[in-house]
Design a protein around this motif. Structure first.
Motif, PDB file in Angstrom:
ATOM      1  N   SER A  20       9.317  14.979   1.322  1.00 34.50           N
ATOM      2  CA  SER A  20       8.704  16.085   1.983  1.00 34.50           C
ATOM      3  C   SER A  20       7.389  15.814   3.043  1.00 34.50           C
ATOM      4  N   GLY A  21       6.889  14.457   2.739  1.00 33.85           N
ATOM      5  CA  GLY A  21       5.691  14.392   3.428  1.00 33.85           C
ATOM      6  C   GLY A  21       4.453  14.978   2.762  1.00 33.85           C
ATOM      7  N   SER A  22       4.349  15.509   1.713  1.00 27.80           N
ATOM      8  CA  SER A  22       3.260  15.868   1.105  1.00 27.80           C
ATOM      9  C   SER A  22       2.461  15.074   0.172  1.00 27.80           C
ATOM     10  N   SER A  23       3.038  13.804  -0.037  1.00 29.54           N
ATOM     11  CA  SER A  23       2.391  12.774  -0.761  1.00 29.54           C
ATOM     12  C   SER A  23       2.920  11.480  -0.441  1.00 29.54           C
ATOM     13  N   PHE A  24       2.299  10.393  -0.723  1.00 28.70           N
ATOM     14  CA  PHE A  24       2.981   9.087  -0.701  1.00 28.70           C
ATOM     15  C   PHE A  24       2.464   8.293  -1.852  1.00 28.70           C
ATOM     16  N   VAL A  25       3.070   7.299  -2.064  1.00 36.27           N
ATOM     17  CA  VAL A  25       2.647   6.186  -3.251  1.00 36.27           C
ATOM     18  C   VAL A  25       2.295   4.899  -2.500  1.00 36.27           C
ATOM     19  N   SER A  26       1.514   4.227  -3.342  1.00 33.35           N
ATOM     20  CA  SER A  26       0.843   2.906  -3.044  1.00 33.35           C
ATOM     21  C   SER A  26       1.116   2.004  -4.145  1.00 33.35           C
ATOM     22  N   SER A  27       1.340   0.841  -3.984  1.00 34.01           N
ATOM     23  CA  SER A  27       1.523  -0.250  -4.973  1.00 34.01           C
ATOM     24  C   SER A  27       0.400  -1.354  -4.758  1.00 34.01           C
ATOM     25  N   THR A  56      -2.971  12.294  19.550  1.00 25.56           N
ATOM     26  CA  THR A  56      -4.313  12.412  19.598  1.00 25.56           C
ATOM     27  C   THR A  56      -5.184  11.114  19.480  1.00 25.56           C
ATOM     28  N   ARG A  57      -4.764   9.994  19.015  1.00 27.52           N
ATOM     29  CA  ARG A  57      -5.166   8.947  18.682  1.00 27.52           C
ATOM     30  C   ARG A  57      -6.515   8.991  17.696  1.00 27.52           C
ATOM     31  N   ASN A  58      -6.295   9.968  16.843  1.00 24.64           N
ATOM     32  CA  ASN A  58      -7.619  10.166  15.772  1.00 24.64           C
ATOM     33  C   ASN A  58      -6.953   9.720  14.298  1.00 24.64           C
ATOM     34  N   ALA A  59      -7.933   9.582  13.478  1.00 21.14           N
ATOM     35  CA  ALA A  59      -7.733   9.384  11.955  1.00 21.14           C
ATOM     36  C   ALA A  59      -7.580  10.654  11.600  1.00 21.14           C
ATOM     37  N   GLU A  60      -6.415  11.233  11.232  1.00 21.26           N
ATOM     38  CA  GLU A  60      -6.261  12.690  10.432  1.00 21.26           C
ATOM     39  C   GLU A  60      -6.750  12.868   9.189  1.00 21.26           C
ATOM     40  N   HIS A  61      -6.493  11.730   8.536  1.00 20.95           N
ATOM     41  CA  HIS A  61      -6.843  11.639   6.984  1.00 20.95           C
ATOM     42  C   HIS A  61      -6.939  10.219   6.626  1.00 20.95           C
ATOM     43  N   MET A  62      -7.811   9.892   5.606  1.00 15.77           N
ATOM     44  CA  MET A  62      -8.358   8.752   5.206  1.00 15.77           C
ATOM     45  C   MET A  62      -8.501   8.612   3.593  1.00 15.77           C
ATOM     46  N   PHE A  63      -7.632   7.733   3.058  1.00 13.77           N
ATOM     47  CA  PHE A  63      -7.401   7.640   1.495  1.00 13.77           C
ATOM     48  C   PHE A  63      -8.275   6.268   1.112  1.00 13.77           C
ATOM     49  N   LEU A  64      -9.445   6.580   0.501  1.00 14.19           N
ATOM     50  CA  LEU A  64     -10.392   5.391   0.249  1.00 14.19           C
ATOM     51  C   LEU A  64      -9.939   4.426  -1.225  1.00 14.19           C
ATOM     52  N   GLY A  65      -8.756   4.007  -0.981  1.00 13.05           N
ATOM     53  CA  GLY A  65      -8.433   3.201  -2.200  1.00 13.05           C
ATOM     54  C   GLY A  65      -9.385   1.870  -2.581  1.00 13.05           C
ATOM     55  N   LYS A  66      -9.453   1.575  -3.602  1.00 13.24           N
ATOM     56  CA  LYS A  66     -10.350   0.296  -4.027  1.00 13.24           C
ATOM     57  C   LYS A  66      -9.654  -0.781  -4.591  1.00 13.24           C
ATOM     58  N   GLN A  67      -8.466  -0.814  -4.886  1.00 11.64           N
ATOM     59  CA  GLN A  67      -7.582  -2.001  -5.191  1.00 11.64           C
ATOM     60  C   GLN A  67      -6.798  -2.476  -4.362  1.00 11.64           C
ATOM     61  N   GLN A  68      -6.926  -3.808  -4.260  1.00 14.55           N
ATOM     62  CA  GLN A  68      -6.062  -4.522  -3.009  1.00 14.55           C
ATOM     63  C   GLN A  68      -4.393  -4.058  -2.721  1.00 14.55           C
ATOM     64  N   LEU A  69      -4.133  -3.543  -1.656  1.00 13.41           N
ATOM     65  CA  LEU A  69      -2.762  -2.706  -1.194  1.00 13.41           C
ATOM     66  C   LEU A  69      -1.661  -3.660  -1.058  1.00 13.41           C
ATOM     67  N   GLU A  70      -0.594  -3.565  -1.473  1.00 14.25           N
ATOM     68  CA  GLU A  70       0.481  -4.134  -1.550  1.00 14.25           C
ATOM     69  C   GLU A  70       1.619  -3.503  -0.463  1.00 14.25           C
ATOM     70  N   SER A  71       1.853  -2.307  -0.562  1.00 13.24           N
ATOM     71  CA  SER A  71       3.013  -1.513   0.102  1.00 13.24           C
ATOM     72  C   SER A  71       2.756   0.038  -0.178  1.00 13.24           C
ATOM     73  N   LEU A  72       3.409   0.737   0.749  1.00 17.76           N
ATOM     74  CA  LEU A  72       3.215   2.330   0.947  1.00 17.76           C
ATOM     75  C   LEU A  72       4.632   2.730   1.088  1.00 17.76           C
ATOM     76  N   VAL A  73       5.115   3.931   0.521  1.00 17.61           N
ATOM     77  CA  VAL A  73       6.211   4.555   0.730  1.00 17.61           C
ATOM     78  C   VAL A  73       5.912   6.094   0.663  1.00 17.61           C
ATOM     79  N   TRP A  74       6.421   6.793   1.895  1.00 14.70           N
ATOM     80  CA  TRP A  74       6.445   8.287   1.865  1.00 14.70           C
ATOM     81  C   TRP A  74       7.386   8.919   0.774  1.00 14.70           C
ATOM     82  N   GLU A  75       6.885  10.047   0.105  1.00 12.05           N
ATOM     83  CA  GLU A  75       7.669  11.048  -0.657  1.00 12.05           C
ATOM     84  C   GLU A  75       8.568  11.796   0.496  1.00 12.05           C
TER      85      GLU A  75
END
Length: 1046
Positions: free
Chosen positions: A219-226, A198-217
């Motif tokens: 099941s896809g119900s959550s993810f972890v950011s460092s 659909t070329r749309n943003a389905e969800h946005m997570f408004l983090g305030k700390q500088q991001l380094e990496s991401l990884v999915w859990e």
């Protein structure tokens, strides 16, 4: 008739055919750890691991023996590697690494790549914040499909914008359950769940700390950011709300003080317990900011793996089957700058797994090496048992892709490497994979600053370290240790007798240690003997380092090689040569001051000969001295220049005073310098370090007269002098007998001959030839009927190789027979020589003994013996690789028979360059500080990986996609003319196959002959030794290739 006397003989066609059947130069396998790695990838389906280096090399590893290698022709650093799932078609993903910037011309720099699981779309994140999408395998940019930063900014709440840019794209992750969605992480902290359909943003997570990496859990119900503050956060992906302002949980494991960034994080679920969190970095900045660490956390278990080199990347080997709900990780694989470490996650305590390959040869800097073939089974088993008692038992290797089709080795081969920290490591080089077998340490023979009985990698031996390391819970992992407690411990020379299990190691401080193999622990005091090589000569004062202090009290020695006696040479200069003759219980050693002979059975010194010249002032300063005078060095240089100018105008002919000088003068008078030869000026007798002993040799030959033969010792020096001593060994008479321990006499040495070469060129090697012109067998070989007995009825001869020429003298009169002026003819100097036996590919019972010379230009010359006629010449090492050429080592020739295709090995070490010639004419040399190159000079013996990899995806699909691609992704062939080559120029491209339902790719099919892959570094060029020959098996879809000599 005189006009035919000097006519040059033309090439004999029959002889040229024989040469082709005997000699062939091939580089096959690289051993060791890749130099300067910078990228890592893993295919969970094929179970293959890929490592990219800064020089453009890509190496793929599976189970032991499964190896593939490719090299980019422009020597460009590999930025990232991504496997096409279930395929080994690396030509596509390598093109992505190198050429994606050319396709995405609008981006200033590519920061991250994401290859979707469908393998048909590549997402490219850039430094400007934009994301571009490329179709595979054509690498064509999708029109109007790019996700620019402005589109994302329009969907962000006004209070979150604050006039700040989102920064570069730091991470791209595909949804594990919904392949059409990707997670986009920006440097500022914003994370966007983007729907590609659909070329749309389905969800946005408004983090305030500088991001380094991401990884999915999973099941896809959550993810972890460092993040850059040393913390990580868990975010829930809930439907309904478009924006998420706060994570579910956040943690700074090593806070509250400022910490370094967590560069990468992995979250793996386990069916039987809490999830496992693995991340790199995050250390307290002030206290441990310089540590290289990877942390493993599971509930209350917390381990911080502390490495000695920088972490490049890491991954886990876990279940990827979509039907499973949990990851259940089996192992953690960490690629470091200097080694590869694997952690077993299934075993309690998470121990490390010894690697069957990619061992860090340079865990301590390599200083010397030695190779042995045909190792007896008894010695091999005892070494393996001693090695198993030293460390962790070999576990299950998690990277097990492909099949090794090579048959088991028919003989065992050892490579011994001496290191700067005083250790000697034994490596199993019987097959393609080079695995550690046993480690010997000589530090516990001496008193050093660090107690050798304490393992520096084991913190439990240090109570203070335990208190300091309570938090974080550090655990030293890995064996790379670039530091040495004492540089005097460095091993300089190694000699091993495989029949008597006697080992001699010589070090930097003049220590020569004789060791014997034992299967039990032992507490004993090592006998110490000193040999004064100066013989109280006046006017010489040693200004170098002190000798190592031996232990006066008994010390514990584990099973393996244990010291029997320590011979200390005085002055304590570095040992330059050593030779062991276990059948006579003798060891000879040489330094820059002279050479000595020691009877280790009776613990007595037999001989001490000083070879110093009165002007050898530099010999008294040692390699570690800092008192060398620049003024003195310049003065000596100008003196040499003036002397060379004077000698160039008029050089007086010295008066012959010995038989050898008379023979040299006679040959010089008979042979005028030909127009093609270079005139060689004699070297000055007072050159510095002229007394360095370059080579030693034991031989049972005729020295005193032509009727009685006996033990002899030969020594060659840097000034062109050769000393030959006749030895009286109890139990050894005119016939070859084994020494008896009941003899009460002592070994005696009497000077028999003293030879001075005319041009005073350094003597590189001395070899005694029997009546048939063959080199004498090794100790115990003839007496145990392991080799043909030497011919003692016809006259013997001695071959002396200097840096400038090769010369054969008759014995015992020492009359010149023949010579070859290598420097005059070729303009090069000899660096290493060896006698080798080469078998013919056409006749099983035909072989020739040849002399191999490695020159300072890096080329190899082969001569027949004893006639010294040139046979072939090969370019081996780049002439700019001075350290590599200087460190080349050849092994002695063995029986020269029973040559087998998969057992003749030629190894190359990672030390600057170590070449080892085994009896099947194989070599080792170091192409980097951590890699050996294996090559062969025999047309009959070629050793290379023989393996296959079964593909999960039908190969015809990939071939069809390649043929539909653009010119940059299809290699030129007869079917596709006019198309440009890929960056790897066919190194890892699959050949044309007949489609089958389930094909497999053989190693030889992936390595094509090419001459453009080396770029600016021809020594790293991968030279193919086979051409693919297609053999179709419809039942299995397997394709193999037949070897063709190059």
């Amino acid at each position: 008739m005189m006009k035919f006397r000097f006519r040059r003989q033309g090439n004999d066609p029959q002889r040229e055919k024989i040469k082709q059947e005997l000699f062939a130069f091939n580089k096959t396998v690289e051993h060791g750890f890749p130099h300067q790695p910078c990228a890592l990838a893993f295919d969970p389906q094929l179970q293959l691991m890929a490592i990219g280096t800064k020089s453009g090399a890509i190496k793929i590893y599976g189970s032991p023996g499964v190896e593939f290698t490719g090299l980019h022709r422009d020597a460009a650093a590999v930025a990232q590697i991504h496997f096409l799932q279930g395929q080994v078609s690396l030509d596509i993903h390598v093109c992505v690494c190198y050429n994606v910037c050319d396709v995405v011309s609008s981006a200033s720099r590519v920061t991250v790549l994401l290859l979707l699981s469908s393998c048909d779309l590549l997402c490219v994140g850039t430094e400007g914040g934009g994301i571009h999408f490329l179709d595979l395998p054509r690498l064509s940019l999708r029109d109007n499909q790019s996700l620019l930063l402005d589109q994302v900014m329009q969907s962000i709440p006004e209070d979150y914008r604050c006039g700040k840019s989102l920064g570069p794209v730091e991470s791209l992750q595909e949804h594990p359950k919904q392949p059409g969605k990707i997670l986009i992480g920006y440097s500022r902290g914003l994370v966007v769940l983007w729907d590609l359909s659909t070329r749309n943003a389905e969800h946005m997570f408004l983090g305030k700390q500088q991001l380094e990496s991401l990884v999915w859990e999973r099941s896809g119900s959550s993810f972890v950011s460092s993040h850059s503050d040393g913390g990580y956060s868990v975010w829930a992906v809930a439907s309904g709300n478009t924006y998420t302002h706060q994570p579910v949980s956040s943690s700074i494991p090593y806070g509250p003080f400022p910490c370094k960034a967590i560069n990468k994080i992995l979250w793996r679920t386990i069916q039987s317990g809490c999830p496992v969190v693995l991340y790199s970095g995050g250390m307290p900045r002030a206290s441990y900011g310089d540590r290289h660490c990877v942390t493993i956390q599971q509930d209350k278990q917390h381990v911080t793996l502390d490495f000695t080199s920088r972490v490049i990347d890491f991954f886990t080997v876990h279940t990827t089957d979509p039907e499973h709900d949990y990851d259940d990780p089996k192992a953690l694989v960490v690629l470091l700058e200097e080694e590869l470490v694997v952690i077993d996650l299934l075993t309690t305590g998470w121990p490390s797994v010894p690697p069957p390959y990619l061992a860090p040869l340079h865990s301590s800097a390599i200083t010397t090496s030695c190779h042995l073939d045909n190792v007896p089974a008894k010695l091999w088993d005892r070494l393996a048992a001693a090695g198993n008692n030293q460390g962790a038992q070999p576990g299950s290797w998690p990277i097990c892709g492909g099949k090794n089709l090579a048959p088991p080795p028919r003989q065992q081969e050892l490579l011994l490497t001496g290191h700067e920290d005083g250790t000697v490591r034994f490596w199993n080089v019987s097959a393609v994979a080079m695995t550690p077998l046993y480690k010997l340490s000589t530090a516990n023979v001496f008193h050093t600053d660090c107690d050798p009985n304490d393992d520096p990698l084991d913190p439990t031996n240090d109570p203070e370290a335990l208190q300091e390391e309570e938090w974080p819970p550090f655990r030293k992992v890995g064996c790379f240790d670039p530091y040495s407690d004492d540089p005097r411990l460095g091993i300089q020379k190694i000699s091993l007798c495989k029949y008597s299990c006697r080992l001699v190691v010589a070090g930097t401080a003049g220590q020569v240690i004789v060791l014997g193999l034992s299967d039990e622990w032992s507490d004993h005091t090592v006998d110490v003997s000193t040999v004064d090589l100066l013989q109280d000569r006046e006017g010489f004062t040693w200004k170098g380092h002190d000798r190592l202090e031996p232990r006066a009290s008994p010390a514990p020695f584990p099973p393996g090689f244990q010291p029997l006696v320590l011979v200390q040479a005085l002055p304590p200069a570095s040992v330059t040569s050593v030779m062991l003759h276990a059948e006579w219980n003798l060891v000879a050693f040489g330094t820059s001051h002279g050479f000595g002979l020691f009877d280790y059975h009776r613990r007595t010194a037999v001989l001490a000969r000083c070879t110093l010249h009165p002007n050898d002032s530099l010999a008294m300063e040692g390699p570690l001295s800092r008192v060398k005078s620049l003024k003195k060095s310049l003065r000596q240089s100008f003196r040499r220049i003036r002397k060379s100018r004077v000698s160039g105008k008029k050089r007086p002919i010295p008066t012959p005073t010995s038989k050898i000088q008379e023979a040299n003068a006679a040959l010089a008078d008979q042979e005028e310098v030909a127009p093609v030869q270079r005139r060689i000026e004699p070297r000055s007798a007072d050159d510095s370090l002229s007394g360095v002993v370059r080579c030693l040799c034991f031989a049972d030959t005729y020295l005193r007269d032509g009727t009685h033969h006996g033990p002899t010792l030969w020594a060659g020096t840097n000034s062109g002098s050769v000393y030959a001593y006749a030895l009286e060994v109890p139990g050894v008479g005119t016939g070859r007998g084994r020494p008896g321990g009941e003899g009460s006499g002592c070994v005696e040495a009497v000077l028999g001959k003293e030879i001075q070469l005319m041009h005073r060129a350094p003597v590189v090697s001395v070899c005694v030839l029997d009546g048939r012109g063959k080199p004498l067998p090794e100790p115990y070989q003839a007496s145990l009927d392991l080799a043909t007995a030497p011919d003692m009825t016809n006259p013997h001869s001695v071959l002396i190789a200097s840096e400038e020429q090769l010369k054969v003298f008759s014995l015992p009169k020492v009359g010149a027979k023949t010579k070859f002026k290598l420097t005059a003819h070729e303009g090069c100097r000899v660096r290493r020589v060896a006698m080798v036996t080469v078998c013919s590919t056409a006749q099983e019972d035909y072989s020739e003994t040849s002399l191999v010379c490695l020159t300072n230009l890096g080329d190899l010359h082969l001569f027949n013996v004893p006639a010294l006629r040139p046979q072939v010449r090969y370019d081996c090492i780049r002439k700019e690789d001075i350290s590599g050429i200087a460190s080349c080592v050849f092994t002695r020739n063995g029986q020269g028979e029973n040559t087998h295709k998969h057992t003749t090995i030629l190894l190359i070490c990672m030390f600057p360059c170590v070449c080892v010639c085994v009896r099947r004419v194989l070599r080792f040399y170091l192409i980097s500080p951590s890699e050996y190159q294996r090559f062969s000079l025999s047309a009959k013996v070629i050793t290379e990986p023989l393996c296959t990899v079964e593909l999960e995806r039908p190969l015809e699909t990939h071939i069809r996609l390649r043929q539909e691609g653009s010119g940059d992704t299809v290699a030129p062939s007869e079917d596709t003319p006019g198309q440009a080559p890929t960056p790897l120029e066919g190194y890892l491209q699959p050949p044309t196959y007949h489609p089958e339902t389930r094909p497999s790719i053989a190693h030889k099919d992936l390595r094509h002959d090419t001459t453009q892959g080396a770029g600016a570094n021809p020594d790293r060029k991968i030279t193919s030794v086979t051409q693919p020959t297609q053999v179709t098996h419809p039942s299995q879809g397997r394709y193999e290739s037949a070897p063709v000599s190059q």
